[in-house]
Design a protein around this motif. Structure first.
Motif, mmCIF file in Angstrom:
data_model
loop_
_atom_site.group_PDB
_atom_site.id
_atom_site.type_symbol
_atom_site.label_atom_id
_atom_site.label_comp_id
_atom_site.label_asym_id
_atom_site.label_seq_id
_atom_site.Cartn_x
_atom_site.Cartn_y
_atom_site.Cartn_z
ATOM 1 N N HIS A 121 0.829 -1.202 0.000
ATOM 2 C CA HIS A 121 0.000 0.000 0.000
ATOM 3 C C HIS A 121 0.864 1.254 0.000
ATOM 4 N N LEU A 122 1.923 1.258 0.810
ATOM 5 C CA LEU A 122 2.841 2.403 0.795
ATOM 6 C C LEU A 122 3.497 2.545 -0.574
ATOM 7 N N GLU A 123 3.858 1.422 -1.163
ATOM 8 C CA GLU A 123 4.455 1.441 -2.504
ATOM 9 C C GLU A 123 3.491 2.065 -3.512
ATOM 10 N N ALA A 124 2.217 1.658 -3.459
ATOM 11 C CA ALA A 124 1.219 2.191 -4.382
ATOM 12 C C ALA A 124 0.987 3.677 -4.174
ATOM 13 N N GLU A 125 1.206 4.141 -2.935
ATOM 14 C CA GLU A 125 1.005 5.557 -2.597
ATOM 15 C C GLU A 125 2.275 6.386 -2.810
ATOM 16 N N GLY A 126 3.324 5.772 -3.317
ATOM 17 C CA GLY A 126 4.585 6.482 -3.501
ATOM 18 C C GLY A 126 5.237 6.853 -2.195
ATOM 19 N N ALA A 127 5.049 6.011 -1.160
ATOM 20 C CA ALA A 127 5.528 6.335 0.183
ATOM 21 C C ALA A 127 6.438 5.263 0.763
ATOM 22 N N LEU A 128 7.094 4.493 -0.091
ATOM 23 C CA LEU A 128 8.108 3.583 0.426
ATOM 24 C C LEU A 128 9.359 4.381 0.769
ATOM 25 N N PRO A 129 9.932 4.192 1.944
ATOM 26 C CA PRO A 129 11.171 4.909 2.264
ATOM 27 C C PRO A 129 12.288 4.561 1.290
ATOM 28 N N GLU A 130 13.213 5.470 1.150
ATOM 29 C CA GLU A 130 14.359 5.238 0.277
ATOM 30 C C GLU A 130 15.114 3.995 0.741
ATOM 31 N N GLY A 131 15.448 3.152 -0.209
ATOM 32 C CA GLY A 131 16.209 1.954 0.096
ATOM 33 C C GLY A 131 15.373 0.733 0.407
ATOM 34 N N VAL A 132 14.048 0.898 0.555
ATOM 35 C CA VAL A 132 13.174 -0.245 0.809
ATOM 36 C C VAL A 132 12.655 -0.760 -0.530
ATOM 37 N N ALA A 133 12.837 -2.032 -0.782
ATOM 38 C CA ALA A 133 12.486 -2.616 -2.074
ATOM 39 C C ALA A 133 10.989 -2.863 -2.182
ATOM 40 N N THR A 134 10.562 -3.169 -3.372
ATOM 41 C CA THR A 134 9.170 -3.536 -3.612
ATOM 42 C C THR A 134 8.874 -4.893 -2.997
ATOM 43 N N VAL A 135 7.593 -5.186 -2.805
ATOM 44 C CA VAL A 135 7.206 -6.500 -2.307
ATOM 45 C C VAL A 135 7.572 -7.571 -3.336
ATOM 46 N N ALA A 136 7.495 -7.234 -4.613
ATOM 47 C CA ALA A 136 7.885 -8.200 -5.646
ATOM 48 C C ALA A 136 9.335 -8.629 -5.466
ATOM 49 N N ARG A 137 10.197 -7.681 -5.162
ATOM 50 C CA ARG A 137 11.608 -8.010 -4.925
ATOM 51 C C ARG A 137 11.764 -8.811 -3.636
ATOM 52 N N ALA A 138 11.015 -8.435 -2.616
ATOM 53 C CA ALA A 138 11.075 -9.177 -1.361
ATOM 54 C C ALA A 138 10.673 -10.632 -1.564
ATOM 55 N N ALA A 139 9.656 -10.869 -2.400
ATOM 56 C CA ALA A 139 9.213 -12.234 -2.675
ATOM 57 C C ALA A 139 10.296 -13.029 -3.394
ATOM 58 N N GLU A 140 11.008 -12.380 -4.309
ATOM 59 C CA GLU A 140 12.117 -13.059 -4.981
ATOM 60 C C GLU A 140 13.191 -13.464 -3.973
ATOM 61 N N ASP A 141 13.496 -12.546 -3.043
ATOM 62 C CA ASP A 141 14.489 -12.862 -2.023
ATOM 63 C C ASP A 141 13.998 -13.955 -1.076
ATOM 64 N N ALA A 142 12.685 -13.982 -0.831
ATOM 65 C CA ALA A 142 12.131 -15.032 0.025
ATOM 66 C C ALA A 142 12.326 -16.405 -0.601
ATOM 67 N N GLU A 143 12.237 -16.483 -1.914
ATOM 68 C CA GLU A 143 12.513 -17.757 -2.590
ATOM 69 C C GLU A 143 13.960 -18.178 -2.377
ATOM 70 N N LEU A 144 14.874 -17.210 -2.380
ATOM 71 C CA LEU A 144 16.272 -17.522 -2.078
ATOM 72 C C LEU A 144 16.419 -17.981 -0.630
ATOM 73 N N ALA A 145 15.667 -17.344 0.270
ATOM 74 C CA ALA A 145 15.731 -17.720 1.688
ATOM 75 C C ALA A 145 15.228 -19.130 1.921
ATOM 76 N N LEU A 146 14.268 -19.561 1.128
ATOM 77 C CA LEU A 146 13.742 -20.922 1.259
ATOM 78 C C LEU A 146 14.720 -21.963 0.740
ATOM 79 N N ALA A 147 15.582 -21.562 -0.184
ATOM 80 C CA ALA A 147 16.527 -22.510 -0.781
ATOM 81 C C ALA A 147 17.894 -22.491 -0.108
ATOM 82 N N ARG A 148 18.184 -21.438 0.631
ATOM 83 C CA ARG A 148 19.528 -21.268 1.200
ATOM 84 C C ARG A 148 19.768 -22.250 2.348
ATOM 85 N N PRO A 149 20.885 -22.975 2.332
ATOM 86 C CA PRO A 149 21.188 -23.876 3.460
ATOM 87 C C PRO A 149 21.425 -23.081 4.741
#
Length: 307
Positions: free
Chosen positions: A152-180
């Protein structure tokens, strides 16, 4: 070995976060408007997600935002809107706050179950039933609620600088699920989780997951406060885990005293997924069932809330 129910639910998080983003337009009535003074309440895990969101919203310039454990809500303060985070929709302290505020301030709730008392207590609901859980220990509902608020903050143009999109977070979560999970981390006797700004709430939640699922000795601190005493607990066989960048020089100090540093470089919400996996792994190594944590129930329903 059949994976625990908690493990299965942890693994679904990237997809349910993406679904939360797709469902965002239907939840507008329950979410804050730009410029509103907002309080966010919850209990346990939901309180920590409230803290993370409050920091994100203020840092992004969307409006002044406070986070409270529901049992500590300050009824003498004035807000434009109060948002409750409640997986079950039955948590006693949350319902008591919403009941006392009825008719005096706009209220909304983010919940997994609309057929519970929260539907009568809040003015509007954001329903994330696709993120509901059978597990006692919260994992995917909590992170999905935060993903929705972050989107919602992303859609409102209110994500703080340096905070990624949820889409990017989901990609990283896939890495977190695979990482030993490193052996030194799995076998550690103590864990300290560190965060800065919005990630301090995530650090607290990581510590809670380890305590709930595995009965582990954990602590959590703002990263800048860690040097002011808590670093004394760090040493061989003990982990310091950073959610986001550490202050300059702190990584070297942790290593100098023999601590194991975890600073994986993933999105902080994805780092929480990795910590959830660790909680399950430590529980199972100790002969505990992460699906049946000691002394806990899925929802806390009290006769006297103290609110």
């Amino acid at each position: 070995m059949t994976p625990s129910r908690t493990t299965v639910e942890i693994a679904t998080q990237p997809e349910v976060w993406r679904k939360a983003v797709r469902t965002l337009p239907r939840h507008a009535d329950a979410l804050p408007r730009r410029g509103e003074r907002v309080a966010v309440i919850g209990c346990g895990t939901s309180w920590f997600m409230a803290q993370a969101y409050a920091d994100l919203r203020e840092a992004g310039g969307h409006g002044e935002t406070d986070a409270f454990a529901a049992s500590r809500f300050p009824f003498d303060r004035r807000y434009d809107r109060v948002i409750a985070l409640t997986r079950s929709g039955t948590t006693s302290e949350v319902l008591a706050v919403l009941a006392r505020l009825s008719g005096t301030v706009a209220t909304g709730a983010v919940t997994a179950d609309p057929a519970t008392p929260v539907k009568e207590s809040a003015d509007a609901l954001a329903v994330l039933d696709f993120a509901d859980e059978e597990s006692v220990v919260q994992t995917r509902f909590a992170t999905t609620a935060l993903a929705l608020l972050r989107a919602h903050l992303e859609a409102e143009g209110a994500l703080p600088e340096g905070v990624a999109t949820v889409a990017r977070a989901a990609e990283d979560a896939e890495l977190a699920l695979a990482r030993p999970l490193e052996q030194a981390v799995r076998e550690a006797e103590q864990f300290t989780f560190l965060g800065t700004g919005w990630t301090y709430g995530l650090a607290q939640e990581a510590g809670l997951k380890m305590r709930e699922a595995a009965g582990a000795w954990t602590e959590a601190y703002p990263a800048m406060e860690y040097r002011h005493g808590p670093i004394s607990i760090t040493g061989p066989g003990r982990v310091a885990w950073s959610f986001g960048p550490l202050p300059g020089g702190l990584a070297e100090e942790i290593r100098a005293v023999g601590g194991t540093l975890v600073a994986g470089g993933l999105d902080p919400l994805a780092e929480l997924v990795l910590a959830q996996r660790l909680a399950v792994a430590v529980a199972e190594a100790r002969g505990l069932d992460p699906d049946r944590p000691r002394n806990l129930t899925r929802s806390v329903v009290l006769a006297d809330t103290g609110v």
